[in-house]
Write a protein that holds these residues in place. Structure first.
Motif, mmCIF file in Angstrom:
data_model
loop_
_atom_site.group_PDB
_atom_site.id
_atom_site.type_symbol
_atom_site.label_atom_id
_atom_site.label_comp_id
_atom_site.label_asym_id
_atom_site.label_seq_id
_atom_site.Cartn_x
_atom_site.Cartn_y
_atom_site.Cartn_z
ATOM 1 N N ARG A 92 -137.347 42.649 -2.173
ATOM 2 C CA ARG A 92 -137.312 43.162 -0.808
ATOM 3 C C ARG A 92 -136.598 42.178 0.099
ATOM 4 O O ARG A 92 -136.827 40.963 0.030
ATOM 5 N N VAL A 93 -135.721 42.683 0.959
ATOM 6 C CA VAL A 93 -135.021 41.833 1.915
ATOM 7 C C VAL A 93 -135.997 41.421 3.014
ATOM 8 O O VAL A 93 -136.660 42.270 3.624
ATOM 9 N N VAL A 94 -136.094 40.129 3.272
ATOM 10 C CA VAL A 94 -136.979 39.640 4.334
ATOM 11 C C VAL A 94 -136.192 39.037 5.495
ATOM 12 O O VAL A 94 -136.737 38.872 6.588
ATOM 13 N N LYS A 95 -134.928 38.727 5.255
ATOM 14 C CA LYS A 95 -134.115 38.106 6.304
ATOM 15 C C LYS A 95 -132.642 38.278 5.948
ATOM 16 O O LYS A 95 -132.268 38.235 4.778
ATOM 17 N N ILE A 96 -131.833 38.471 6.976
ATOM 18 C CA ILE A 96 -130.384 38.530 6.775
ATOM 19 C C ILE A 96 -129.727 37.652 7.837
ATOM 20 O O ILE A 96 -129.971 37.827 9.038
ATOM 21 N N ALA A 97 -128.915 36.710 7.399
ATOM 22 C CA ALA A 97 -128.154 35.866 8.312
ATOM 23 C C ALA A 97 -126.758 36.462 8.479
ATOM 24 O O ALA A 97 -126.014 36.602 7.497
ATOM 25 N N PHE A 98 -126.409 36.833 9.698
ATOM 26 C CA PHE A 98 -125.086 37.369 10.006
ATOM 27 C C PHE A 98 -124.256 36.281 10.666
ATOM 28 O O PHE A 98 -124.705 35.626 11.612
ATOM 29 N N THR A 99 -123.033 36.096 10.173
ATOM 30 C CA THR A 99 -122.117 35.096 10.710
ATOM 31 C C THR A 99 -120.818 35.779 11.125
ATOM 32 O O THR A 99 -120.301 36.633 10.384
ATOM 33 N N ARG A 100 -120.313 35.412 12.278
ATOM 34 C CA ARG A 100 -119.078 36.035 12.768
ATOM 35 C C ARG A 100 -117.988 36.006 11.694
ATOM 36 O O ARG A 100 -117.713 34.957 11.086
ATOM 37 N N ASN A 101 -117.364 37.147 11.463
ATOM 38 C CA ASN A 101 -116.274 37.261 10.508
ATOM 39 C C ASN A 101 -114.977 36.834 11.188
ATOM 40 O O ASN A 101 -114.492 37.527 12.085
ATOM 41 N N PRO A 102 -114.392 35.704 10.795
ATOM 42 C CA PRO A 102 -113.189 35.226 11.483
ATOM 43 C C PRO A 102 -111.977 36.132 11.263
ATOM 44 O O PRO A 102 -110.993 36.037 12.001
ATOM 45 N N HIS A 103 -112.045 36.992 10.258
ATOM 46 C CA HIS A 103 -110.919 37.891 9.965
ATOM 47 C C HIS A 103 -111.040 39.241 10.663
ATOM 48 O O HIS A 103 -110.153 40.092 10.513
ATOM 49 N N TYR A 104 -112.136 39.453 11.400
ATOM 50 C CA TYR A 104 -112.374 40.779 11.986
ATOM 51 C C TYR A 104 -111.326 41.144 13.018
ATOM 52 O O TYR A 104 -111.002 40.360 13.905
ATOM 53 N N ARG A 105 -110.768 42.345 12.890
ATOM 54 C CA ARG A 105 -109.867 42.932 13.874
ATOM 55 C C ARG A 105 -110.356 44.364 14.109
ATOM 56 O O ARG A 105 -110.281 45.202 13.219
ATOM 57 N N GLY A 106 -110.870 44.622 15.283
ATOM 58 C CA GLY A 106 -111.390 45.948 15.591
ATOM 59 C C GLY A 106 -111.666 46.090 17.067
ATOM 60 O O GLY A 106 -111.216 45.278 17.889
ATOM 61 N N SER A 107 -112.440 47.102 17.414
ATOM 62 C CA SER A 107 -112.652 47.428 18.820
ATOM 63 C C SER A 107 -113.840 46.698 19.451
ATOM 64 O O SER A 107 -114.001 46.728 20.669
ATOM 65 N N TYR A 108 -114.684 46.050 18.642
ATOM 66 C CA TYR A 108 -115.878 45.414 19.187
ATOM 67 C C TYR A 108 -115.591 44.000 19.696
ATOM 68 O O TYR A 108 -114.840 43.244 19.056
ATOM 69 N N GLU A 109 -116.223 43.651 20.797
ATOM 70 C CA GLU A 109 -116.194 42.272 21.277
ATOM 71 C C GLU A 109 -117.432 41.567 20.730
ATOM 72 O O GLU A 109 -118.564 41.927 21.076
ATOM 73 N N VAL A 110 -117.235 40.599 19.872
ATOM 74 C CA VAL A 110 -118.345 39.892 19.229
ATOM 75 C C VAL A 110 -118.752 38.721 20.112
ATOM 76 O O VAL A 110 -117.976 37.807 20.344
ATOM 77 N N ARG A 111 -119.999 38.732 20.580
ATOM 78 C CA ARG A 111 -120.427 37.780 21.597
ATOM 79 C C ARG A 111 -121.204 36.600 21.027
ATOM 80 O O ARG A 111 -121.445 35.620 21.739
ATOM 81 N N SER A 112 -121.645 36.681 19.787
ATOM 82 C CA SER A 112 -122.417 35.585 19.197
ATOM 83 C C SER A 112 -121.909 35.275 17.798
ATOM 84 O O SER A 112 -121.627 36.191 17.010
ATOM 85 N N ASP A 113 -121.823 33.988 17.488
ATOM 86 C CA ASP A 113 -121.358 33.574 16.174
ATOM 87 C C ASP A 113 -122.395 33.833 15.083
ATOM 88 O O ASP A 113 -122.038 34.145 13.945
#
Length: 532
Positions: free
Chosen positions: A212-233
């Motif tokens: 079972r997943v208990v935690k997920i760490a999300f890290t800004r994708n430096p290669h991302y190109r899209g419509s969203y403005e990513v505000r947190s690393d």
């Protein structure tokens, strides 16, 4: 929770929040590190679902909220709702008047998180594998109107549809149409494990205990190109066993924000008496709760039995006694806030009445009491579910017309049993794939429907098909009003309540009002510290 040519007024204002409990602190509970978001979503591997985070398999709100952060789609829902806008695509449009051919051009320079190029062939591969795998519990039905996918060069994709479908852009904005790298995702089978790879705003690293997943760490994708403005690393998603544990974590400053699902008692208390240093965001919700029926089961196969149940269920008492102000009674399969909503069940049955229910059963020569079990999942929709079903049982049994028992089952066993047809009557919830009346009717009334229901109405299916020819989604109201009348007459499902959406967050955390929408979709890239 997206229309092709029109922002529906009923939906456009749904994301305007109500704020309560604004205290005075100088920042989030976890300081300057990762923003930590709590949820009670459960993501677990099982024999029936060994790859829950594969876009070809995962079809639950919690799973999609992981995929939205990591896997890009051609289209996306803009802030505040409305018709989809390009995301991985530079542009998308129907190329014919019948809404049967849809062309997209990818943004230039798109890459996956590992630096590999995203091409039109990757889009085709991703869509084709969802349809090829066709997971029993997966989202393939959203894309099954695709006839063929063609590519031209590295950036152009054309979808040829079997029948007209003006809702197709909204379907391309769901994680079902997520673009995945072919070297990580097998063509004919689901990817095992819990890792997700894509070209979305974040990369992810899961922490898994006992399957079972208990935690997920999300890290800004430096290669991302899209419509969203990513505000947190860095953003962390913590998955709690229940709302009580999640609430304690917020009190102990171990998380910055509580998403779904906040304990209904705590939400009520916070609305009445704001808590110092914590803000509560309340917004209309589009999630619904309903009873499903096996319309071929001996107990409820007779339409009169289902109509009698509809005649005596008191939604108002369920809402007030079990959930307080956190839900509203629902008298239609299409909830308030969605185009064409009408209180069809109230118009048909009026106030709860034992006498009217008895008359329905007498006319149909049904012997009473009618015996059946109310089935529900005891670990998927929150702790109040058991109380709700005990309340339903009492309402039915108090009439003397029914002899009802209840039985709760963990979701891992519950959903497969429901699909097999093991249950005559069962409780389910629905978080919309996109906020259009089509998505509250087609999944339940169509062929190969979400519930595996044997119910079939030629008229209903014809109305759904015809409505998809209408690009202006505001113009589909007459068809869906008629559909709601059909559902109220035949009762293949019985709507019970419509939920509200609550988010609690520490002061100093910004973007909260955009980080969760009325469909319970998480947009973690909206979160930041301090003011906008």
């Amino acid at each position: 929770m997206k229309r092709k040519t029109l922002v529906l007024p009923a939906v456009a204002g749904l994301l305007a929040p109500v704020l309560a409990g604004c205290g005075a602190t100088d920042g989030g509970s976890t300081g300057s590190g990762a923003i930590v978001v709590g949820t009670t979503d459960r993501i677990a591997a099982s024999a029936g679902a060994p790859a829950p985070l594969d876009p070809a398999v995962g079809y639950e709100a919690g799973v999609w909220n992981v995929l939205r952060q990591t896997v890009q789609t051609l289209m996306a829902t803009p802030r505040g709702g409305g018709r989809p806008v390009p995301e991985a695509a530079e542009s998308c449009a129907f190329t014919d008047r019948e809404s049967e051919s849809y062309r997209c051009t990818l943004r230039a320079g798109l890459t996956f998180s590992d630096g590999g190029s995203v091409t039109a062939d990757d889009v085709k591969y991703s869509i084709d594998r969802v349809l090829r795998i066709k997971s029993a519990n997966g989202p393939a039905a959203l894309l099954d109107n695709i006839d063929t996918v063609e590519t031209s060069g590295t950036r152009e994709v054309v979808f040829h549809l079997k029948t007209p479908d003006a809702t197709f852009p909204y379907k391309l904005a769901t994680p079902a149409a997520g673009i995945v790298p072919r070297d990580q995702y097998p063509a004919n089978s689901a990817r095992s494990g819990f890792q997700v790879d894509g070209s979305g705003p974040y990369t992810m690293k899961p922490e898994v205990k006992s399957g079972r997943v208990v935690k997920i760490a999300f890290t800004r994708n430096p290669h991302y190109r899209g419509s969203y403005e990513v505000r947190s690393d860095d953003v962390e998603l913590d998955l709690f066993a229940d709302a009580t544990a999640m609430g304690r974590a917020l009190d102990d400053k171990k998380i910055d924000m509580m998403a779904r699902t906040i304990d209904s008692d705590r939400a009520r208390r916070m609305l009445e008496k704001p808590e110092d240093g914590i803000g509560l965001t309340e917004m209309p919700g589009l999630a619904i709760s309903y009873l499903g029926f096996d319309t071929e089961d001996p107990a409820v196969g007779n339409k009169a039995v289902r109509q009698a149940i509809a005649q005596v269920v008191d939604r108002g008492r369920i809402a007030s006694q079990v959930y307080g102000t956190t839900v509203e009674p629902l008298y239609s399969l299409i909830p308030a806030g969605i185009t064409a909503h009408a209180n069809a069940f109230y118009s048909t049955y009026g106030e709860p009445s034992t006498d009217k229910a008895a008359a329905l059963l007498r006319k149909a020569k049904v012997r009473t009491p009618v015996r059946f079990t109310l089935h529900y999942t005891d670990d998927h929709y929150g702790r109040d579910t058991a109380t709700e079903f005990e309340t339903l049982k009492k309402q039915l049994n108090d009439t003397g017309l029914f002899d009802v028992t209840t039985e709760g089952t963990p979701w891992a066993r519950y959903r497969p049993a429901e699909l097999r047809g093991d249950y005559a009557v069962y409780g389910m919830g629905w978080f919309p794939d996109f906020p259009d009346p089509d998505n509250y009717t087609a999944p339940f009334l169509g062929r190969d429907n979400f519930l595996g229901s044997p119910y079939a109405s030629t008229e209903a299916r014809g109305l759904i098909a015809d409505s998809r020819r209408t690009a202006d989604r505001g113009g589909v109201a007459p068809a869906f009003e008629r559909l709601q009348d059909i559902v109220a007459r035949d009762v293949p499902v019985l709507p019970i309540w419509q939920g509200k959406q609550y988010v609690a967050a520490v002061d100093g955390l910004s973007g909260v009002e955009w980080a969760v929408d009325s469909s319970a979709d998480l947009h973690l890239w909206e979160l930041g510290r301090g003011t906008d």
